[in-house]
Design a protein around this motif. Structure first.
Motif, short mmCIF file in Angstrom:
data_model
loop_
_atom_site.label_atom_id
_atom_site.label_comp_id
_atom_site.label_asym_id
_atom_site.label_seq_id
_atom_site.Cartn_x
_atom_site.Cartn_y
_atom_site.Cartn_z
N LEU A 157 -2.43 47.59 9.84
CA LEU A 157 -1.57 48.77 10.00
C LEU A 157 -0.12 48.41 9.65
CD1 LEU A 157 -1.39 51.75 10.82
CD2 LEU A 157 -1.11 51.04 13.20
N ALA A 216 0.06 48.41 6.03
CA ALA A 216 0.01 49.78 5.50
C ALA A 216 1.38 50.43 5.60
CB ALA A 216 -1.02 50.62 6.26
N ARG A 256 -2.93 60.21 7.57
CA ARG A 256 -4.19 59.67 7.06
C ARG A 256 -3.99 58.21 6.67
NH1 ARG A 256 -5.84 63.08 9.49
NH2 ARG A 256 -7.01 64.93 8.91
N TRP A 257 -4.94 57.37 7.09
CA TRP A 257 -4.90 55.95 6.71
C TRP A 257 -6.21 55.61 6.03
CZ3 TRP A 257 -5.18 51.24 10.56
CH2 TRP A 257 -5.02 50.04 9.83
N ASN A 258 -6.11 55.32 4.74
CA ASN A 258 -7.29 54.90 4.00
C ASN A 258 -7.29 53.37 3.96
OD1 ASN A 258 -9.54 54.77 2.46
ND2 ASN A 258 -8.76 56.05 0.79
N HIS A 259 -8.07 52.78 4.86
CA HIS A 259 -8.10 51.33 5.01
C HIS A 259 -8.86 50.69 3.84
CE1 HIS A 259 -9.29 47.41 6.67
NE2 HIS A 259 -8.28 47.54 7.51
N SER A 277 1.21 52.75 2.48
CA SER A 277 -0.11 53.29 2.14
C SER A 277 -0.66 54.26 3.19
CB SER A 277 -1.10 52.17 1.83
OG SER A 277 -1.11 51.21 2.84
N LEU A 278 0.21 54.74 4.08
CA LEU A 278 -0.21 55.87 4.92
C LEU A 278 0.10 57.14 4.12
CD1 LEU A 278 1.17 54.93 8.46
CD2 LEU A 278 -1.16 54.67 7.60
N ILE A 284 6.51 54.56 11.73
CA ILE A 284 5.53 55.52 11.22
C ILE A 284 6.02 56.95 11.44
CG2 ILE A 284 3.21 56.50 11.59
CD1 ILE A 284 2.19 53.66 12.11
#
Ligand code: C2E
Ligand code: MG
Ligand code: MG
Ligand code: MG
Length: 289
Positions: free
Chosen positions: A31, A34, A63-66, A39-40, A90
């Motif tokens: 996280l 990210a 949205r978090w695309n891991h 990348s969030l 965030i």
């Protein structure tokens, strides 16, 4: 369940605990990456006025695309962000991004941003809000902040001061997930909300015979109307639910019946095709009548 299986089972349980902690630590690191690498993403779900069926705004949803696990729900990573202090960066990013995206959309459209209880307790919040609005060049009343009842757990002078500071800026305030927390009518009296969001747990099942949810929704609506507040029914999925919340007088509707959360590009395209929303959820219950 860990003890049910006797001695052999205990080791599995201990092992699971161990890997849960490890998994959690990895998620925290991921996280952090990210956030650093941007990348969030924010997705936008249309909010529709019941009387006109016009899109009056969007709720911004993280949205978090891991890279390995794929999509991870904000319900899962927001608590991690709160525990690790990542919630600060965030939330600031989300507020700024939502305002910047809103600047490209028609002036009749608003954006709603979720604010966690931890952010609400941060005296720096009004400064971030003012700066995000000014940078994007948008009017304060086009931004709505969604707050849950949890901000009242530590009801203090700080809470009152935060409400005053945010109202002084001119942003709108919505009470999110109403009815699921420590619902007290006392804070409806003193907190300057513009809107009550009726939690989807009341919408779900409201159309079933014998359900009490309809009566609860009707009471929330009349309370809100008496206090001059709007109401959004959350999580409306079917035509029957839409018909019901409309009949019960909810001023706005949000849910898969109209649209799932959209990327900002898709939201822009959606607005270019017009403001009128089209319900396209299941009609099964109606077809058998
Ligand atoms: P919320 O603010 O109550 O957001 C509404 C949730 O309901 C969203 O879940 C949305 O995708 C979902 N939803 C909307 N329509 C329907 C429907 O018709 N059916 C069903 N089953 N669900 C529907 P999501 O995006 O997973 O977000 C979950 C929660 O995470 C949010 O609940 C909010 O509390 C939190 N969250 C999301 N974005 C942010 C953020 O930027 N900041 C903070 N602090 N919290 C956020
Ligand atoms: Mg919300
Ligand atoms: Mg909600
Ligand atoms: Mg929620």
């Amino acid at each position: 369940a860990a003890k049910d299986g006797g001695r052999g089972r205990y080791h599995f349980y201990a092992h699971d605990l161990h890997s849960d902690a490890e998994e959690r630590r990895r998620l925290e690191d991921d996280l952090r990456d990210a956030v650093t690498h941007g990348s969030l993403e924010l997705y936008y779900q249309p909010v529709v006025q019941t009387t006109t069926e016009k899109i009056t705004g969007f709720e911004a949803l993280l949205r978090w695309n891991h890279p390995v696990h794929g999509f991870i729900s904000p319900a899962k990573f927001i608590p991690i962000a709160e525990d690790t202090g990542l919630i600060g960066p965030i939330s600031e990013w989300a507020l700024r991004q939502a305002c910047n995206d809103l600047a490209q959309w028609p002036a009749s459209v608003r954006v709603a941003v979720n604010v966690s209880a931890l952010q609400f307790a941060n005296p720096g919040l009004p400064g971030v809000v003012t700066s995000a609005l000014a940078h994007a060049g948008i009017e304060a009343d086009r931004l709505e902040l969604e707050i849950t009842e949890s901000v009242f757990i530590n009801d203090s002078e700080g809470t009152d001061a935060m409400f005053r500071a945010l109202k002084a800026i001119g942003v709108r305030l919505a009470l999110d997930d109403f009815g699921t927390g420590y619902s007290s009518l006392g804070y409806l009296k003193k907190a300057p909300f513009d809107k009550i969001k009726i939690d989807q747990s009341f919408v779900r099942g409201a159309t079933q015979p014998g359900s009490r949810n309809g009566a609860i929704i009707a009471s929330i609506v009349s309370l809100a109307e008496a206090l001059g507040m709007e109401t959004t029914a959350e999580g409306v999925e079917t035509h029957d639910e839409l018909d019901l919340v409309r009949l019960l007088g909810c001023s706005h509707v949000q849910g898969y019946i109209y649209e799932r959360p959209l990327s900002s590009e898709a939201a822009t395209k959606r607005l270019e095709s017009g403001l009128v929303a089209i319900a396209h959820g299941p009609r099964a219950a109606r077809a058998v009548r």
